[in-house]
Design a protein around this motif. Sequence first.
Motif, PDB file in Angstrom:
ATOM      1  N   PRO A  71      69.657  18.637   1.258  1.00 29.52           N
ATOM      2  CA  PRO A  71      68.281  18.884   0.802  1.00 29.52           C
ATOM      3  C   PRO A  71      67.310  17.919   1.493  1.00 29.52           C
ATOM      4  O   PRO A  71      67.717  16.849   1.928  1.00 29.52           O
ATOM      5  CB  PRO A  71      68.331  18.577  -0.697  1.00 29.52           C
ATOM      6  CG  PRO A  71      69.728  18.258  -1.035  1.00 29.52           C
ATOM      7  CD  PRO A  71      70.494  18.043   0.212  1.00 29.52           C
ATOM      8  N   LYS A  72      66.059  18.315   1.545  1.00 23.35           N
ATOM      9  CA  LYS A  72      65.012  17.431   2.073  1.00 23.35           C
ATOM     10  C   LYS A  72      64.381  16.691   0.897  1.00 23.35           C
ATOM     11  O   LYS A  72      64.137  17.288  -0.158  1.00 23.35           O
ATOM     12  CB  LYS A  72      63.927  18.254   2.771  1.00 23.35           C
ATOM     13  CG  LYS A  72      64.347  18.818   4.113  1.00 23.35           C
ATOM     14  CD  LYS A  72      63.103  19.267   4.887  1.00 23.35           C
ATOM     15  CE  LYS A  72      63.431  19.579   6.330  1.00 23.35           C
ATOM     16  NZ  LYS A  72      64.154  20.854   6.481  1.00 23.35           N
ATOM     17  N   PHE A  73      64.089  15.409   1.111  1.00 19.19           N
ATOM     18  CA  PHE A  73      63.357  14.656   0.085  1.00 19.19           C
ATOM     19  C   PHE A  73      61.860  14.795   0.329  1.00 19.19           C
ATOM     20  O   PHE A  73      61.411  14.739   1.472  1.00 19.19           O
ATOM     21  CB  PHE A  73      63.741  13.176   0.125  1.00 19.19           C
ATOM     22  CG  PHE A  73      65.105  12.892  -0.440  1.00 19.19           C
ATOM     23  CD1 PHE A  73      65.388  13.173  -1.768  1.00 19.19           C
ATOM     24  CD2 PHE A  73      66.098  12.335   0.347  1.00 19.19           C
ATOM     25  CE1 PHE A  73      66.648  12.915  -2.302  1.00 19.19           C
ATOM     26  CE2 PHE A  73      67.359  12.066  -0.175  1.00 19.19           C
ATOM     27  CZ  PHE A  73      67.634  12.357  -1.501  1.00 19.19           C
ATOM     28  N   VAL A  74      61.102  14.994  -0.728  1.00 19.03           N
ATOM     29  CA  VAL A  74      59.646  15.119  -0.604  1.00 19.03           C
ATOM     30  C   VAL A  74      58.998  14.106  -1.549  1.00 19.03           C
ATOM     31  O   VAL A  74      59.226  14.134  -2.760  1.00 19.03           O
ATOM     32  CB  VAL A  74      59.161  16.540  -0.960  1.00 19.03           C
ATOM     33  CG1 VAL A  74      57.661  16.668  -0.745  1.00 19.03           C
ATOM     34  CG2 VAL A  74      59.907  17.589  -0.146  1.00 19.03           C
ATOM     35  N   TRP A  75      58.201  13.204  -1.003  1.00 23.34           N
ATOM     36  CA  TRP A  75      57.567  12.118  -1.753  1.00 23.34           C
ATOM     37  C   TRP A  75      56.403  12.654  -2.586  1.00 23.34           C
ATOM     38  O   TRP A  75      55.753  13.630  -2.198  1.00 23.34           O
ATOM     39  CB  TRP A  75      57.125  11.040  -0.766  1.00 23.34           C
ATOM     40  CG  TRP A  75      56.683   9.731  -1.338  1.00 23.34           C
ATOM     41  CD1 TRP A  75      55.515   9.090  -1.059  1.00 23.34           C
ATOM     42  CD2 TRP A  75      57.398   8.865  -2.234  1.00 23.34           C
ATOM     43  NE1 TRP A  75      55.453   7.901  -1.734  1.00 23.34           N
ATOM     44  CE2 TRP A  75      56.581   7.731  -2.460  1.00 23.34           C
ATOM     45  CE3 TRP A  75      58.640   8.945  -2.882  1.00 23.34           C
ATOM     46  CZ2 TRP A  75      56.975   6.684  -3.313  1.00 23.34           C
ATOM     47  CZ3 TRP A  75      59.022   7.914  -3.726  1.00 23.34           C
ATOM     48  CH2 TRP A  75      58.199   6.799  -3.930  1.00 23.34           C
ATOM     49  N   HIS A  76      56.128  12.005  -3.705  1.00 25.36           N
ATOM     50  CA  HIS A  76      55.137  12.523  -4.668  1.00 25.36           C
ATOM     51  C   HIS A  76      53.713  12.628  -4.128  1.00 25.36           C
ATOM     52  O   HIS A  76      52.893  13.348  -4.670  1.00 25.36           O
ATOM     53  CB  HIS A  76      55.129  11.633  -5.916  1.00 25.36           C
ATOM     54  CG  HIS A  76      54.661  10.235  -5.660  1.00 25.36           C
ATOM     55  ND1 HIS A  76      53.480   9.749  -6.141  1.00 25.36           N
ATOM     56  CD2 HIS A  76      55.226   9.238  -4.937  1.00 25.36           C
ATOM     57  CE1 HIS A  76      53.339   8.489  -5.741  1.00 25.36           C
ATOM     58  NE2 HIS A  76      54.389   8.163  -5.026  1.00 25.36           N
ATOM     59  N   THR A  77      53.410  11.896  -3.037  1.00 21.97           N
ATOM     60  CA  THR A  77      52.048  11.943  -2.502  1.00 21.97           C
ATOM     61  C   THR A  77      51.844  13.124  -1.545  1.00 21.97           C
ATOM     62  O   THR A  77      50.717  13.404  -1.153  1.00 21.97           O
ATOM     63  CB  THR A  77      51.732  10.651  -1.722  1.00 21.97           C
ATOM     64  OG1 THR A  77      52.793  10.437  -0.781  1.00 21.97           O
ATOM     65  CG2 THR A  77      51.645   9.454  -2.651  1.00 21.97           C
ATOM     66  N   GLU A  78      52.931  13.800  -1.181  1.00 25.39           N
ATOM     67  CA  GLU A  78      52.827  14.934  -0.247  1.00 25.39           C
ATOM     68  C   GLU A  78      52.084  16.092  -0.909  1.00 25.39           C
ATOM     69  O   GLU A  78      52.218  16.317  -2.112  1.00 25.39           O
ATOM     70  CB  GLU A  78      54.226  15.425   0.159  1.00 25.39           C
ATOM     71  CG  GLU A  78      55.069  14.405   0.885  1.00 25.39           C
ATOM     72  CD  GLU A  78      54.572  14.137   2.297  1.00 25.39           C
ATOM     73  OE1 GLU A  78      54.024  15.073   2.910  1.00 25.39           O
ATOM     74  OE2 GLU A  78      54.719  12.997   2.774  1.00 25.39           O
ATOM     75  N   SER A  79      51.315  16.808  -0.080  1.00 26.16           N
ATOM     76  CA  SER A  79      50.620  17.965  -0.644  1.00 26.16           C
ATOM     77  C   SER A  79      51.328  19.270  -0.282  1.00 26.16           C
ATOM     78  O   SER A  79      50.924  20.347  -0.716  1.00 26.16           O
ATOM     79  CB  SER A  79      49.166  18.004  -0.174  1.00 26.16           C
ATOM     80  OG  SER A  79      49.139  17.937   1.225  1.00 26.16           O
ATOM     81  N   GLU A  80      52.395  19.153   0.516  1.00 32.10           N
ATOM     82  CA  GLU A  80      53.169  20.342   0.885  1.00 32.10           C
ATOM     83  C   GLU A  80      54.662  20.092   0.639  1.00 32.10           C
ATOM     84  O   GLU A  80      55.145  18.968   0.788  1.00 32.10           O
ATOM     85  CB  GLU A  80      52.971  20.675   2.369  1.00 32.10           C
ATOM     86  CG  GLU A  80      51.622  21.325   2.691  1.00 32.10           C
ATOM     87  CD  GLU A  80      51.395  22.633   1.960  1.00 32.10           C
ATOM     88  OE1 GLU A  80      52.383  23.322   1.630  1.00 32.10           O
ATOM     89  OE2 GLU A  80      50.225  22.964   1.706  1.00 32.10           O
ATOM     90  N   ILE A  81      55.369  21.159   0.285  1.00 34.38           N
ATOM     91  CA  ILE A  81      56.827  21.117   0.196  1.00 34.38           C
ATOM     92  C   ILE A  81      57.327  22.116   1.239  1.00 34.38           C
ATOM     93  O   ILE A  81      56.833  23.248   1.273  1.00 34.38           O
ATOM     94  CB  ILE A  81      57.311  21.519  -1.215  1.00 34.38           C
ATOM     95  CG1 ILE A  81      56.820  20.502  -2.251  1.00 34.38           C
ATOM     96  CG2 ILE A  81      58.835  21.620  -1.259  1.00 34.38           C
ATOM     97  CD1 ILE A  81      57.099  20.878  -3.698  1.00 34.38           C
TER      98      ILE A  81
END
Lengths: 79, 221
Positions: B29-39
């Motif tokens: 899986p890819k990790f996505v940080w909480h500040t990102e606006s895209e997944i």
Amino acid sequence: MKAKIKITLKRGVLDPQGKAIEGALASLSFTGVDNVRQGKYIELEIDETDKTKAKAKVDAMCQKLLANTVIENYEVDLV
Amino acid sequence: MKSAIVLFPGINRERDMFKALTAVGGTEPKFVWHTESEIPECDLIVVPGGFSYGDYLRCGAIAARCPVMAALRRHADHGVRVLGVCNGFQILIEAGLLPGALMRNANLRFVCKHVRLSIENSSTFFTLGMSVGDVVSCPVAHGDGNFFADPDTLERLEKDNRVVFRYAEGSNPNGSINDIAGIVNEAGNVVGMMPHPENMIEPLHGATDCRPLFESLLNAA
């Protein structure tokens, strides 16, 4: 303007923390104590002089974040 | 199966989820940080367990309002599958993606033990590999897992078969109403649960009871 916000659990929602406090009061021999409910108190400064506008803003804050309206009620006091 | 795990400060079960998804799904899986606006485009988004923002205000309340949640909501609206575990379940509820509330455990204790979990709905993307009535062993580790919903919401959940997991009789660790341990949204693509199935899939975990849940993800994809 300062907003004082009181957040409490709705009636009928079980409050185990309130129950624990009630038990602790009883163990300290405070008798005749019933229905202890625990809540939250939040204070904030709001850059607004119009009370109606300030109330609307704080209401929105409560609805969107400060209170969980599924289980909590809130009261706002502006001073 | 392409998946993503969203991360908030204070989340601590993301490695377990990463391992489970990789072990069963075969892709990382890819990790996505909480500040990102895209997944990134994917088939599944997981909100893992932990203590996002130190459980300040209410468990999951701050995380639910982070930028990445707007992206998660967009994906969910388009039918992407979303799974929330433990704090992830609390976050999805706080975000309004699932109904009800998760309150302090009725006995006020943090519970960290194995419970018996009954499968109540085997048509969700996470339970396809199971049968209704199956009972699995699954770890729980939480202080605020006491599911609550108003009578109307509760009736709707029960009537529409949206209770996915229930604590088996005598196994309710937190006082949840109707022994509810996990639910699904109306559209059927968002599942939240308090127990940690990602910690019950390898022989080293003691048993592999929850592996079929992760295998369901592959069949659903």
